[in-house]
Design a protein around this motif. Structure first.
Motif, PDB file in Angstrom:
ATOM      1  N   ALA A 159       0.671  -1.217   0.078  1.00 20.09           N
ATOM      2  CA  ALA A 159      -0.097   0.087   0.167  1.00 20.09           C
ATOM      3  C   ALA A 159       0.894   1.389  -0.060  1.00 20.09           C
ATOM      4  O   ALA A 159       1.906   1.292   0.580  1.00 20.09           O
ATOM      5  CB  ALA A 159      -0.938   0.051   1.131  1.00 20.09           C
ATOM      6  N   GLY A 160       0.507   2.301  -0.777  1.00 22.24           N
ATOM      7  CA  GLY A 160       1.263   3.355  -0.896  1.00 22.24           C
ATOM      8  C   GLY A 160       2.388   3.289  -2.195  1.00 22.24           C
ATOM      9  O   GLY A 160       2.684   4.403  -2.524  1.00 22.24           O
ATOM     10  N   GLY A 161       2.528   2.045  -2.295  1.00 27.56           N
ATOM     11  CA  GLY A 161       3.665   1.858  -3.493  1.00 27.56           C
ATOM     12  C   GLY A 161       3.015   2.282  -5.286  1.00 27.56           C
ATOM     13  O   GLY A 161       1.755   2.740  -5.111  1.00 27.56           O
ATOM     14  N   ASP A 205      -7.746  -1.436  -1.452  1.00 25.86           N
ATOM     15  CA  ASP A 205      -9.281  -1.706  -2.290  1.00 25.86           C
ATOM     16  C   ASP A 205      -8.865  -1.762  -3.783  1.00 25.86           C
ATOM     17  O   ASP A 205      -9.910  -1.806  -4.432  1.00 25.86           O
ATOM     18  CB  ASP A 205     -10.273  -0.953  -1.753  1.00 25.86           C
ATOM     19  N   GLU A 206      -7.760  -1.477  -4.206  1.00 24.87           N
ATOM     20  CA  GLU A 206      -7.498  -1.457  -5.682  1.00 24.87           C
ATOM     21  C   GLU A 206      -7.008  -2.573  -6.108  1.00 24.87           C
ATOM     22  O   GLU A 206      -6.542  -2.635  -7.277  1.00 24.87           O
ATOM     23  CB  GLU A 206      -6.396  -0.202  -6.121  1.00 24.87           C
ATOM     24  N   SER A 247      -1.028  -4.846  -1.017  1.00 23.21           N
ATOM     25  CA  SER A 247      -0.920  -5.450   0.464  1.00 23.21           C
ATOM     26  C   SER A 247      -1.193  -4.383   1.316  1.00 23.21           C
ATOM     27  O   SER A 247      -0.451  -3.554   1.162  1.00 23.21           O
ATOM     28  CB  SER A 247       0.480  -6.460   0.462  1.00 23.21           C
ATOM     29  N   SER A 248      -1.676  -4.721   2.427  1.00 25.63           N
ATOM     30  CA  SER A 248      -1.774  -3.660   3.412  1.00 25.63           C
ATOM     31  C   SER A 248      -0.621  -3.729   4.411  1.00 25.63           C
ATOM     32  O   SER A 248      -0.153  -4.687   4.587  1.00 25.63           O
ATOM     33  CB  SER A 248      -3.329  -3.661   4.075  1.00 25.63           C
TER      34      SER A 248
END
Length: 126
Positions: free
Chosen positions: A14-16, A89-90, A125-126
């Motif tokens: 996540a954030g990547g 969620d993407e 991934s979270s």
């Protein structure tokens, strides 16, 4: 024969960021709009971004505007989707599709009927 081949999917935190590519063949590239769509398990396929390969006009879904960027390399008949600040969620299979268009493009799924790629999985991934 029209062919659309996606590549570049994978696993990212996540954030990547990820960069997807759609290689097109079998039609006059500059006469078409290319759209990116995504489909999560159990959900409808939804438009993400699009570009008209001739005019370079773009359109984005509200959910990705400012984070995703679509571009076209007409020398290579390739459309890329740069995805930044990805969220869990993407998670989805991402598809590209093509439709003949005069100047603009749309992220409306209903206009893309005939030409679709096989999809590439994006896992966040979270």
């Amino acid at each position: 024969e029209v062919q659309l081949v996606e590549s570049g999917g994978g696993l990212v935190q996540a954030g990547g960021s990820l960069r997807l590519s759609c290689a097109a063949s079998g039609f006059t590239f500059g006469d078409y709009a290319i759209g990116w769509f995504r489909q999560a398990p159990g959900k409808a396929r939804r438009g993400v971004a699009c570009i008209h390969s001739g005019t370079r006009r773009t359109n984005y879904a509200d959910s990705v505007r400012g984070r995703f960027a679509i571009s076209s390399d007409n020398a290579k008949n390739t459309v890329s989707l740069q995805m930044n600040s990805l969220r869990p969620d993407e998670n989805a299979v991402y598809f590209c599709a093509a439709v003949r268009a005069s100047e603009d493009c749309t992220v409306s799924r209903t206009l893309y009927q005939a030409y679709w790629g096989q999809g590439t999985q994006v896992t966040v991934s979270s």
